[in-house]
Motif scaffolding. Structure first.
Motif, PDB file in Angstrom:
ATOM      1  N   ALA A  20     -29.654  15.734  30.647  1.00  0.00           N
ATOM      2  CA  ALA A  20     -30.312  14.464  30.961  1.00  0.00           C
ATOM      3  C   ALA A  20     -30.711  13.710  29.689  1.00  0.00           C
ATOM      4  O   ALA A  20     -31.164  12.579  29.759  1.00  0.00           O
ATOM      5  N   GLY A  21     -30.596  14.381  28.542  1.00  0.00           N
ATOM      6  CA  GLY A  21     -31.021  13.742  27.299  1.00  0.00           C
ATOM      7  C   GLY A  21     -32.525  13.698  27.144  1.00  0.00           C
ATOM      8  O   GLY A  21     -33.070  12.824  26.457  1.00  0.00           O
ATOM      9  N   ILE A  58     -32.031   8.200  32.173  1.00  0.00           N
ATOM     10  CA  ILE A  58     -32.803   9.296  32.772  1.00  0.00           C
ATOM     11  C   ILE A  58     -33.540  10.088  31.692  1.00  0.00           C
ATOM     12  O   ILE A  58     -34.594  10.688  31.947  1.00  0.00           O
ATOM     13  N   GLY A  59     -33.005  10.056  30.483  1.00  0.00           N
ATOM     14  CA  GLY A  59     -33.645  10.784  29.375  1.00  0.00           C
ATOM     15  C   GLY A  59     -35.021  10.258  29.026  1.00  0.00           C
ATOM     16  O   GLY A  59     -35.801  10.923  28.347  1.00  0.00           O
ATOM     17  N   GLU A  60     -35.334   9.042  29.480  1.00  0.00           N
ATOM     18  CA  GLU A  60     -36.653   8.453  29.218  1.00  0.00           C
ATOM     19  C   GLU A  60     -37.681   8.810  30.284  1.00  0.00           C
ATOM     20  O   GLU A  60     -38.843   8.417  30.198  1.00  0.00           O
ATOM     21  N   ALA A  61     -37.249   9.545  31.300  1.00  0.00           N
ATOM     22  CA  ALA A  61     -38.163   9.840  32.413  1.00  0.00           C
ATOM     23  C   ALA A  61     -39.315  10.734  31.965  1.00  0.00           C
ATOM     24  O   ALA A  61     -39.174  11.552  31.061  1.00  0.00           O
ATOM     25  N   ASP A  62     -40.448  10.575  32.625  1.00  0.00           N
ATOM     26  CA  ASP A  62     -41.569  11.491  32.405  1.00  0.00           C
ATOM     27  C   ASP A  62     -41.322  12.801  33.140  1.00  0.00           C
ATOM     28  O   ASP A  62     -41.837  13.845  32.758  1.00  0.00           O
ATOM     29  N   ASP A  79     -35.818  11.163  40.913  1.00  0.00           N
ATOM     30  CA  ASP A  79     -35.419  12.151  41.909  1.00  0.00           C
ATOM     31  C   ASP A  79     -33.894  12.218  41.917  1.00  0.00           C
ATOM     32  O   ASP A  79     -33.225  11.374  42.512  1.00  0.00           O
ATOM     33  N   ALA A  80     -33.374  13.237  41.224  1.00  0.00           N
ATOM     34  CA  ALA A  80     -31.918  13.431  41.177  1.00  0.00           C
ATOM     35  C   ALA A  80     -31.580  14.755  41.870  1.00  0.00           C
ATOM     36  O   ALA A  80     -30.688  15.486  41.440  1.00  0.00           O
ATOM     37  N   ALA A  81     -32.305  15.040  42.953  1.00  0.00           N
ATOM     38  CA  ALA A  81     -32.162  16.329  43.650  1.00  0.00           C
ATOM     39  C   ALA A  81     -30.704  16.593  44.000  1.00  0.00           C
ATOM     40  O   ALA A  81     -30.170  17.659  43.723  1.00  0.00           O
ATOM     41  N   TYR A  82     -30.073  15.608  44.610  1.00  0.00           N
ATOM     42  CA  TYR A  82     -28.653  15.770  44.935  1.00  0.00           C
ATOM     43  C   TYR A  82     -27.764  15.363  43.756  1.00  0.00           C
ATOM     44  O   TYR A  82     -26.921  16.123  43.292  1.00  0.00           O
ATOM     45  N   GLY A  83     -27.949  14.147  43.252  1.00  0.00           N
ATOM     46  CA  GLY A  83     -26.953  13.572  42.348  1.00  0.00           C
ATOM     47  C   GLY A  83     -26.992  14.066  40.919  1.00  0.00           C
ATOM     48  O   GLY A  83     -26.006  13.930  40.195  1.00  0.00           O
ATOM     49  N   GLY A  84     -28.112  14.655  40.492  1.00  0.00           N
ATOM     50  CA  GLY A  84     -28.271  15.028  39.087  1.00  0.00           C
ATOM     51  C   GLY A  84     -27.131  15.871  38.547  1.00  0.00           C
ATOM     52  O   GLY A  84     -26.791  15.794  37.358  1.00  0.00           O
ATOM     53  N   ALA A  85     -26.521  16.664  39.403  1.00  0.00           N
ATOM     54  CA  ALA A  85     -25.408  17.522  38.973  1.00  0.00           C
ATOM     55  C   ALA A  85     -24.272  16.696  38.372  1.00  0.00           C
ATOM     56  O   ALA A  85     -23.533  17.181  37.508  1.00  0.00           O
ATOM     57  N   ALA A  86     -24.149  15.448  38.819  1.00  0.00           N
ATOM     58  CA  ALA A  86     -23.034  14.615  38.348  1.00  0.00           C
ATOM     59  C   ALA A  86     -23.185  14.257  36.870  1.00  0.00           C
ATOM     60  O   ALA A  86     -22.242  13.751  36.254  1.00  0.00           O
ATOM     61  N   MET A  87     -24.353  14.558  36.281  1.00  0.00           N
ATOM     62  CA  MET A  87     -24.501  14.323  34.836  1.00  0.00           C
ATOM     63  C   MET A  87     -23.599  15.247  34.018  1.00  0.00           C
ATOM     64  O   MET A  87     -23.334  14.976  32.855  1.00  0.00           O
ATOM     65  N   VAL A  88     -23.138  16.348  34.606  1.00  0.00           N
ATOM     66  CA  VAL A  88     -22.233  17.232  33.857  1.00  0.00           C
ATOM     67  C   VAL A  88     -20.797  16.716  33.904  1.00  0.00           C
ATOM     68  O   VAL A  88     -19.923  17.239  33.218  1.00  0.00           O
ATOM     69  N   ARG A 143     -18.925  10.499  35.450  1.00  0.00           N
ATOM     70  CA  ARG A 143     -20.068   9.894  36.138  1.00  0.00           C
ATOM     71  C   ARG A 143     -21.337   9.818  35.287  1.00  0.00           C
ATOM     72  O   ARG A 143     -22.308   9.189  35.694  1.00  0.00           O
ATOM     73  N   VAL A 144     -21.321  10.460  34.126  1.00  0.00           N
ATOM     74  CA  VAL A 144     -22.574  10.595  33.379  1.00  0.00           C
ATOM     75  C   VAL A 144     -23.192   9.239  33.030  1.00  0.00           C
ATOM     76  O   VAL A 144     -24.420   9.079  33.014  1.00  0.00           O
ATOM     77  N   ALA A 145     -22.349   8.216  32.828  1.00  0.00           N
ATOM     78  CA  ALA A 145     -22.878   6.901  32.433  1.00  0.00           C
ATOM     79  C   ALA A 145     -23.793   6.307  33.502  1.00  0.00           C
ATOM     80  O   ALA A 145     -24.687   5.515  33.189  1.00  0.00           O
ATOM     81  N   LEU A 146     -23.578   6.699  34.758  1.00  0.00           N
ATOM     82  CA  LEU A 146     -24.431   6.178  35.835  1.00  0.00           C
ATOM     83  C   LEU A 146     -25.893   6.569  35.627  1.00  0.00           C
ATOM     84  O   LEU A 146     -26.794   5.938  36.178  1.00  0.00           O
ATOM     85  N   PHE A 147     -26.120   7.635  34.872  1.00  0.00           N
ATOM     86  CA  PHE A 147     -27.474   8.176  34.713  1.00  0.00           C
ATOM     87  C   PHE A 147     -28.145   7.698  33.427  1.00  0.00           C
ATOM     88  O   PHE A 147     -29.193   8.223  33.046  1.00  0.00           O
TER      89      PHE A 147
END
Ligand SMILES: *Cc1c(COP(=O)(O)O)cnc(C)c1O
Length: 464
Positions: free
Chosen positions: A134-135, A285-289, A265-274, A278-282
């Motif tokens: 997620a960076g 997210i690296g700035e999230a608390d 909340d990337a409960a379902y979709g977060g896996a697509a970061m690998v 698709r990673v650009a869609l996220f």
């Protein structure tokens, strides 16, 4: 069998050994052979076939296992079957599923470093990887909880704690407010209800996507007293119904400018970061608390597992740590206690199946497996687009494909859904989009192939 000759509960004797072999051989067969789809059965039927199982003398492990294998397990949908496409299915890797047995045999208390340092170390390795995809900074950290519902609640509790703390007493009795969209998962509204907080709505586009401008507009539209109450802005990294990723960078910036905690909340979709595709869609997210992703959804771990990551774990610890005389011994040293990072205390080392699977296959295998499911989702999209009787509701971003059957009523959809499950073709339940009953499939299983989707498309050609 009577109590007198029943095996002693805590002795590994001859009979226990036979039982262990029976259970392991059941597990072995379950891993080796894909069972049919299976499905729910009426309670009276199960009662008639299972008989009395909880008795004073016990029915014996061999008999209980037989009942499980022959009666009860077949009354459970095989969530890992390649034609299970409802909700968000589950497809644990072989190593993840097998190692779950080892964790049960070891029964580690994974709430504290004192009692479970080895397990906690391994869980933290997996969390470190999830932070890195997620960076998020190296100093991030968190914990595995039971699911996205528990993860969202715990993150929001930390967010509210920070808001109250910053207000230095002014908001100790103020009702907080969460800013999010209608397309956020139901657990966000549930968390708000549990916390006695309000939810302010952000407008979304016609795919249900929230962007930075609409988040800013929603914040600006609040009365000044309400704006003060906002403790978190929640964005979704892959909505459950359609798999659309919010504008995480834009929403994150809006949250930061409002002084609010940014939770993804990337409960379902977060896996697509690998997945490189698709990673650009996220982005952002690296700035999230805080952010969550469920390994039990698209990261090939068994139930139940949600990874919850915080940018500043010390804030979460301050919000969640329980204080009691009997807990002090494990809190004396400055060590990592997973209990302190969510609303729980005792916990199973539920992050270990993911860790073991990552260690076994490597992260490249995860990238490839997620890309495989995305390719099949694209093939599914093409099959639907090119069929005369079906129509895409929208172009998918991830692995959820939503579509309608031309000319069908709500009853038609439900009748068809029951029939394809009964016939062992697929498990697909209807959903709704803007008030219309439609179908959606969600592909997270690398064993799902285009031919499974083709069978579904075919079965939709005829009357339900
Ligand atoms: C599935 C899901 C949840 C809830 O997760 P559970 O593990 O079922 O509690 C929360 N948010 C999103 C976006 C989800 O897809």
């Amino acid at each position: 069998m009577t109590a007198a000759n029943a095996p002693l509960m805590h002795h590994f004797d001859r009979r226990t050994k036979r039982l262990a072999k029976g259970i392991l051989s059941y597990a072995f067969d379950r891993w080796r052979e894909q069972p049919p789809l299976d499905g729910p059965r009426p309670e009276p039927d199960l009662r008639a076939e299972a008989g009395e199982t909880v008795t004073a003398a016990g029915i014996g492990g061999a008999r209980a296992l037989e009942i499980w294998r022959d009666v009860l397990a077949p009354a459970c949908i095989s969530a890992d079957h390649p034609a299970v496409l409802s909700y968000v299915p589950a497809a644990p890797s072989e190593a993840a599923s097998m190692f779950d047995i080892a964790i049960s045999a070891t029964n580690v208390f994974a709430g504290s470093w004192q009692e479970g340092s080895g397990a906690v170390f391994a869980e933290n390795e997996a969390l470190r990887w999830l932070a890195s995809i997620a960076g998020m900074p190296e100093t991030s950290g968190g914990v595995f909880v039971s699911g996205g519902t528990a993860g969202n609640l715990s993150a929001l509790i930390a967010a509210r704690w920070r808001w109250r703390q910053r207000a230095a007493g002014r908001h100790d009795r103020t009702r907080g407010m969460i800013v999010t969209s209608q397309t956020a998962h139901s657990s966000v509204a549930k968390a708000a209800a549990v916390m006695d907080a309000d939810v302010a709505d952000v407008a979304v586009d016609d795919r249900g996507r929230m962007d930075g401008a609409s988040a800013r507009a929603a914040l600006a539209a609040l009365a000044p007293a309400d704006r003060e109450r906002v403790f978190a802005v929640v964005a979704t990294g892959g909505t459950t119904n359609v798999g659309i990723v919010d504008d995480l960078r834009g929403v994150g910036e809006a949250a930061r400018d409002a002084g609010a905690w940014f939770h993804v909340d990337a409960a379902y979709g977060g896996a697509a970061m690998v997945a490189p595709s698709r990673v650009a869609l996220f982005d952002g997210i690296g700035e999230a608390d805080s952010y969550i992703v469920d390994p039990h959804k698209w990261l090939f771990a068994p139930f139940d597992s949600c990874a919850l990551l915080y940018r500043e774990p010390s804030l979460a610890r301050a919000a969640h740590m329980q204080q009691a005389a009997y807990l002090e011994p494990q809190q004396l040293a400055d060590e990592w206690n997973p209990s302190d990072y969510a609303h729980h205390l005792s916990r199973r080392a539920r992050g270990l199946p993911l860790w073991f699977s990552l260690a076994t296959y490597g992260t490249d295998a995860y990238r490839d497996a997620v890309e495989t499911t995305l390719r099949v989702s694209e093939q599914a999209t093409e099959l639907i687009r090119s069929s005369g009787h079906l129509e895409l509701v929208m172009e998918p971003q991830l692995s959820v494909v939503m579509f309608r059957r031309r000319g069908w009523s709500t009853e038609d959809y439900y009748r068809w859904s029951d029939r394809v499950l009964r016939d062992g073709v697929a498990f697909i339940v209807p959903t709704s989009w803007k008030g219309e009953t439609v179908l959606r499939i969600c592909i997270v299983n690398p064993m799902t192939e285009a031919r499974h989707i083709a069978a579904v498309v075919d079965s939709l050609a005829t009357a339900p």
